[in-house]
Design an enzyme around this catalytic site. Structure first.
Site, PDB file in Angstrom:
ATOM      1  N   SER A   1      43.681  31.639  61.779  1.00 34.91           N
ATOM      2  CA  SER A   1      44.611  32.702  61.423  1.00 34.91           C
ATOM      3  C   SER A   1      45.998  32.121  61.151  1.00 34.91           C
ATOM      4  CB  SER A   1      44.606  33.760  62.526  1.00 34.91           C
ATOM      5  OG  SER A   1      45.206  34.963  62.088  1.00 34.91           O
TER       6      SER A   1
ATOM      7  N   ASP B   1      37.130  40.886  57.073  1.00 36.73           N
ATOM      8  CA  ASP B   1      38.453  40.460  57.522  1.00 36.73           C
ATOM      9  C   ASP B   1      39.462  40.770  56.423  1.00 36.73           C
ATOM     10  OD1 ASP B   1      40.722  39.087  58.388  1.00 36.73           O
ATOM     11  OD2 ASP B   1      39.727  37.171  58.658  1.00 36.73           O
TER      12      ASP B   1
ATOM     13  N   HIS C   1      37.657  39.207  61.751  1.00 34.56           N
ATOM     14  CA  HIS C   1      38.696  38.297  62.227  1.00 34.56           C
ATOM     15  C   HIS C   1      38.556  38.115  63.736  1.00 34.56           C
ATOM     16  CE1 HIS C   1      42.576  36.438  61.124  1.00 34.56           C
ATOM     17  NE2 HIS C   1      42.960  36.706  62.363  1.00 34.56           N
TER      18      HIS C   1
END
Length: 306
Positions: free
Chosen positions: A151, A244, A274
């Site tokens: 991320s 995601d 995610h």
């Protein structure tokens, strides 16, 4: 994945974007290990500090599966530049080290809102340069380095790969779990998956408001898709989640690297969201992603087998 989402809903944790930054940090730490695989035991797990350019000593943790001199992955945790830590990603880093046979150094870069852009970028780059110069003193092979993260940490890894190219610092791999790559939530996946699936669009907006002024978001150090040139950066491995908001941005960055002649290996893990790589106790795709990433890491760094 649906079962995990249902369990999260029953747990009743308030969304991070409804909390103060301090409360969001504490809430994330409290829940970070709930769905993780068991904690691996490694030959070396050592806390250390790495100096930043302003003299601050950044906490870090070294993981190694043996006492041999091993190549190393410098890892940046996720959390929207606002939450997360070495502690929250301890189990993941242990798995990457155990499965790859490589050392891992996980960095506690400074977080927003106390430290706004570009402090996290500067901390990440300072740590990479320090590791390349001083890694031998840690008992690692500083000539064989990869960068990685998930991320926001994937964003930092991608940016460090670009900076390393410009500085003539050779990296073996950039290991990117669902990195943030775009300045704005314009891709269709932000609309398709931006509500009800762990990372919601209000989370992204809240994280970015903590971290960076809107007028700075075109800076490629925040949005690597805006980098003017990607030629010559380290080979990349991408692990993306199908469901995601960031998946289309990750695909676009992989395409940008390929168009620049960079070797890219990309996996899209179907039916997961995610943050799935931290749910290995519940989701087999997480364990598969650990194994795939570790295989890419070992292939790039070629650790000596005991």
């Amino acid at each position: 994945m649906r079962s995990a989402l249902e369990r999260m809903a029953r747990a009743g944790y308030p969304p991070a974007y409804t909390l103060s930054p301090a409360a969001a940090k504490a809430s994330y730490e409290a829940g970070a290990g709930v769905l993780e695989v068991p904690k691996a035991t490694l030959a070396r797990v050592e806390d250390l500090t790495i100096p930043a350019r302003d003299g601050v000593q950044l906490p870090a943790r070294l993981y190694a599966p043996s006492d041999a001199v091993l190549p190393v992955l410098l890892y940046f945790h996720g959390g929207g530049f606002t939450i997360g830590s070495v502690a929250s990603h301890d189990i993941l880093c242990r798995e990457l080290s155990r499965l790859s046979g490589c050392a891992v150094v996980s960095l506690d870069y400074r977080l927003a809102p106390e430290h706004r852009f570009p402090v996290a970028v500067d901390d990440a780059w300072d740590a990479l340069q320090w590791l390349a110069a001083h890694g031998r003193g840690l008992g690692i092979d500083a000539a064989r380095i990869a960068v990685g993260g998930d991320s926001a940490g994937g964003t930092l890894a991608a940016v460090c790969a670009l900076m390393a190219r410009d500085a003539g610092l050779r990296l073996a791999l950039q290991l990117l779990f669902y990195p943030g790559c775009a300045a704005w939530p314009a891709a269709p996946s932000h609309q398709r998956f931006g509500h009800g699936l762990v990372l919601e669009q209000p989370h992204i907006d809240w994280f970015f408001d903590q971290y960076i002024p809107r007028e700075s978001r075109e800076d490629w150090r925040f949005a690597p898709l805006n980098a003017p040139d990607a030629e010559g950066v380290a080979p990349a491995w991408f692990g993306l989640a199908e469901c995601d908001p960031l998946v289309d941005d990750g695909l676009a960055y992989a395409d940008k690297l390929r168009a620049a002649g960079v070797a890219v290996d990309l996996e899209i893990y179907r039916g997961v969201t995610h943050e799935f790589i931290k749910m290995g106790r519940a989701i087999p795709e997480a364990r598969q992603a650990h194994a795939d990433a570790a295989r890419a890491l070992a292939g790039a760094l070629e650790p000596q087998k005991p």
